[in-house]
Motif scaffolding. Structure first.
Motif, PDB file in Angstrom:
ATOM      1  N   PRO A 156       0.771  -1.258   0.000  1.00 18.70           N
ATOM      2  CA  PRO A 156       0.000   0.000   0.000  1.00 18.70           C
ATOM      3  C   PRO A 156       0.800   1.306   0.000  1.00 18.70           C
ATOM      4  CG  PRO A 156      -0.068  -0.988   2.170  1.00 18.70           C
ATOM      5  CD  PRO A 156       0.702  -1.955   1.293  1.00 18.70           C
ATOM      6  N   ASP A 157       2.076   1.265  -0.340  1.00 16.70           N
ATOM      7  CA  ASP A 157       2.776   2.522  -0.668  1.00 16.70           C
ATOM      8  C   ASP A 157       3.592   2.347  -1.953  1.00 16.70           C
ATOM      9  OD1 ASP A 157       4.948   1.010   0.135  1.00 16.70           O
ATOM     10  OD2 ASP A 157       5.727   2.476   1.570  1.00 16.70           O
ATOM     11  N   LEU A 158       3.081   1.483  -2.837  1.00 21.85           N
ATOM     12  CA  LEU A 158       3.810   1.134  -4.067  1.00 21.85           C
ATOM     13  C   LEU A 158       4.186   2.362  -4.897  1.00 21.85           C
ATOM     14  CD1 LEU A 158       4.798  -1.292  -5.762  1.00 21.85           C
ATOM     15  CD2 LEU A 158       2.577  -1.262  -6.928  1.00 21.85           C
ATOM     16  N   ILE A 159       3.383   3.417  -4.826  1.00 23.15           N
ATOM     17  CA  ILE A 159       3.607   4.617  -5.634  1.00 23.15           C
ATOM     18  C   ILE A 159       5.007   5.197  -5.443  1.00 23.15           C
ATOM     19  CG2 ILE A 159       2.616   6.170  -3.870  1.00 23.15           C
ATOM     20  CD1 ILE A 159       2.346   6.584  -7.714  1.00 23.15           C
ATOM     21  N   LYS A 160       5.598   4.987  -4.248  1.00 20.01           N
ATOM     22  CA  LYS A 160       6.898   5.620  -3.979  1.00 20.01           C
ATOM     23  C   LYS A 160       7.961   5.171  -4.971  1.00 20.01           C
ATOM     24  CE  LYS A 160       8.294   2.237  -0.484  1.00 20.01           C
ATOM     25  NZ  LYS A 160       8.330   1.964   0.947  1.00 20.01           N
ATOM     26  N   ASN A 161       7.838   3.914  -5.463  1.00 16.59           N
ATOM     27  CA  ASN A 161       8.858   3.393  -6.372  1.00 16.59           C
ATOM     28  C   ASN A 161       8.785   4.004  -7.769  1.00 16.59           C
ATOM     29  OD1 ASN A 161      10.223   1.340  -4.685  1.00 16.59           O
ATOM     30  ND2 ASN A 161       8.131   0.574  -4.525  1.00 16.59           N
ATOM     31  N   PHE A 162       7.663   4.593  -8.105  1.00 18.09           N
ATOM     32  CA  PHE A 162       7.491   5.162  -9.448  1.00 18.09           C
ATOM     33  C   PHE A 162       7.514   6.685  -9.434  1.00 18.09           C
ATOM     34  CE2 PHE A 162       5.583   0.992  -9.100  1.00 18.09           C
ATOM     35  CZ  PHE A 162       6.328   0.322 -10.044  1.00 18.09           C
ATOM     36  N   THR A 163       7.623   7.253  -8.219  1.00 17.82           N
ATOM     37  CA  THR A 163       7.746   8.707  -8.065  1.00 17.82           C
ATOM     38  C   THR A 163       8.860   8.979  -7.048  1.00 17.82           C
ATOM     39  OG1 THR A 163       6.052   8.660  -6.328  1.00 17.82           O
ATOM     40  CG2 THR A 163       5.291   9.141  -8.564  1.00 17.82           C
ATOM     41  N   ALA A 164       9.918   8.150  -7.119  1.00 21.31           N
ATOM     42  CA  ALA A 164      10.928   8.142  -6.061  1.00 21.31           C
ATOM     43  C   ALA A 164      11.569   9.517  -5.869  1.00 21.31           C
ATOM     44  CB  ALA A 164      11.996   7.093  -6.362  1.00 21.31           C
ATOM     45  N   GLU A 165      11.765  10.252  -6.974  1.00 22.88           N
ATOM     46  CA  GLU A 165      12.452  11.547  -6.847  1.00 22.88           C
ATOM     47  C   GLU A 165      11.597  12.565  -6.099  1.00 22.88           C
ATOM     48  OE1 GLU A 165      11.310   9.998  -9.512  1.00 22.88           O
ATOM     49  OE2 GLU A 165      11.060  11.338 -11.255  1.00 22.88           O
ATOM     50  N   ALA A 166      10.295  12.307  -5.987  1.00 18.66           N
ATOM     51  CA  ALA A 166       9.396  13.234  -5.285  1.00 18.66           C
ATOM     52  C   ALA A 166       8.867  12.638  -3.977  1.00 18.66           C
ATOM     53  CB  ALA A 166       8.225  13.604  -6.200  1.00 18.66           C
ATOM     54  N   TRP A 167       9.452  11.524  -3.536  1.00 15.08           N
ATOM     55  CA  TRP A 167       8.932  10.844  -2.341  1.00 15.08           C
ATOM     56  C   TRP A 167       9.585  11.413  -1.092  1.00 15.08           C
ATOM     57  CZ3 TRP A 167       5.005   7.917  -0.963  1.00 15.08           C
ATOM     58  CH2 TRP A 167       5.067   7.156   0.201  1.00 15.08           C
ATOM     59  N   ASP A 168       8.814  12.045  -0.243  1.00 12.73           N
ATOM     60  CA  ASP A 168       9.302  12.529   1.056  1.00 12.73           C
ATOM     61  C   ASP A 168       8.544  11.755   2.138  1.00 12.73           C
ATOM     62  OD1 ASP A 168       9.691  13.765   3.482  1.00 12.73           O
ATOM     63  OD2 ASP A 168       9.685  15.796   2.649  1.00 12.73           O
ATOM     64  N   PRO A 169       9.224  10.793   2.773  1.00 10.88           N
ATOM     65  CA  PRO A 169       8.529   9.884   3.699  1.00 10.88           C
ATOM     66  C   PRO A 169       7.928  10.579   4.922  1.00 10.88           C
ATOM     67  CG  PRO A 169      10.914   9.520   3.780  1.00 10.88           C
ATOM     68  CD  PRO A 169      10.655  10.468   2.634  1.00 10.88           C
ATOM     69  N   VAL A 170       8.384  11.788   5.222  1.00  7.99           N
ATOM     70  CA  VAL A 170       7.822  12.504   6.379  1.00  7.99           C
ATOM     71  C   VAL A 170       6.613  13.328   5.951  1.00  7.99           C
ATOM     72  CG1 VAL A 170       8.272  14.198   8.185  1.00  7.99           C
ATOM     73  CG2 VAL A 170      10.050  12.536   7.550  1.00  7.99           C
ATOM     74  N   SER A 171       6.782  14.193   4.946  1.00  6.10           N
ATOM     75  CA  SER A 171       5.661  15.085   4.594  1.00  6.10           C
ATOM     76  C   SER A 171       4.493  14.331   3.964  1.00  6.10           C
ATOM     77  CB  SER A 171       6.140  16.207   3.663  1.00  6.10           C
ATOM     78  OG  SER A 171       6.601  15.672   2.451  1.00  6.10           O
TER      79      SER A 171
END
Ligand SMILES: [Zn+2]
Ligand SMILES: [Zn+2]
Length: 281
Positions: A156-171
């Motif tokens: 359920p957080d698969l999107i991070k792998n396809f938008t990795a350059e914009a992934w901020d795990p805190v915000s």
């Protein structure tokens, strides 16, 4: 001391989805060796109108899939409990199709998935602002839960792998929290998927901070290796359960007859360690 097998592999594939190797009997053999009680075969479901047809079984192969799993269930009776499952894509507009499909066979477990990497999702939702794409993904995740069609939400957080350059795990938690509020209300489970280790952002899906938010809302967790090759059945399960404990979970879950079964994490870890030790001897 002997430890009974208590845990299921809740996410595995077959060659019918055109991107996995090995038949269910090969996966079940590994499940048995690793000390698992059972295994769900959860291959990618057929969808209408050729939707992402390159990575799923065809509608005409559905009966073959059900028969294949039934044959493996019989073959492994008394060794590993092999059950019919499905990984079903959530796509807006396909709800009635899915409902009919899920009622057309005796599924024990249905994973609901939002796959942001498939061409149809990209064409509809992709844009230059990748944070917007991430927001759309988590909106879709919440909507998938609200359909009531699924037992657990896959990776359920698969999107991070396809938008990795914009992934901020805190915000991104500001986006994730309201989605989890909606998901928690539905009672659906969510998956801890160990195959995330092999992806662009090398960590299980979802990441620990999101697991803690799930835990605080009482969302139950199922485990899945998302095995597309037999040797990955049960892969990373002990590490995954240690991550779950660190997030405050004491139980892990699998489904039978689409009803949730809970196992104490400590008991589940002991059962797998026993199997590993007996393999090494
Ligand atoms: Zn998936
Ligand atoms: Zn999968």
């Amino acid at each position: 001391m002997n430890q009974p097998a208590v845990l299921f592999e809740s996410h595995s594939h077959t060659p019918l989805c055109k991107h996995a190797e090995g038949w269910p009997d090969e996966y079940a053999t590994v499940a048995h060796q690793r000390g698992l009680k059972g295994m769900h075969v959860t291959c990618h479901n057929p969808l209408p109108d050729g939707y992402s047809a390159a990575v799923r079984m065809a509608e005409s192969e559905f009966d073959q899939y059900v028969d294949l799993v039934a044959k493996t269930t019989d073959q492994f009776a008394g060794q590993v409990d092999v059950r019919l499952g499905l990984e079903a894509d959530y796509v807006e507009g396909f709800e009635a199709y899915l409902e009919k499909q899920l009622n057309s066979a005796a599924f024990h477990f249905v994973l609901g998935s939002v796959h942001p990497q498939i061409p149809e999702f990209r064409r509809k939702h992709w844009q230059d602002d990748l944070l917007e794409v991430q927001k759309i993904y988590f909106e879709m995740l919440a909507k998938s839960a609200e359909t009531g069609l699924f037992d657990s939400l896959a990776h359920p957080d698969l999107i991070k792998n396809f938008t990795a350059e914009a992934w901020d795990p805190v915000s991104i938690l500001d986006v994730i929290r309201p989605a989890l509020d909606r998901i928690a209300k539905t009672g659906v489970a969510m998956e801890l998927n160990t195959s995330g280790i092999l992806k662009t952002i090398s960590e299980m899906n979802p990441y620990p901070a999101m697991l803690e938010e799930m835990r605080s809302r009482g969302i139950p967790v199922t485990l899945g290796a998302d095995a597309h090759v037999p040797h990955r059945v049960g892969d990373g399960y002990i590490t995954a359960m240690e991550i779950l404990k660190a997030a405050g979970y004491q139980e892990v879950n699998f489904f039978l007859n689409r009803t949730r079964q809970s196992v104490a994490i400590d008991q589940a870890i002991a059962s797998l360690e026993f199997a590993e030790n007996s393999l090494a001897e």
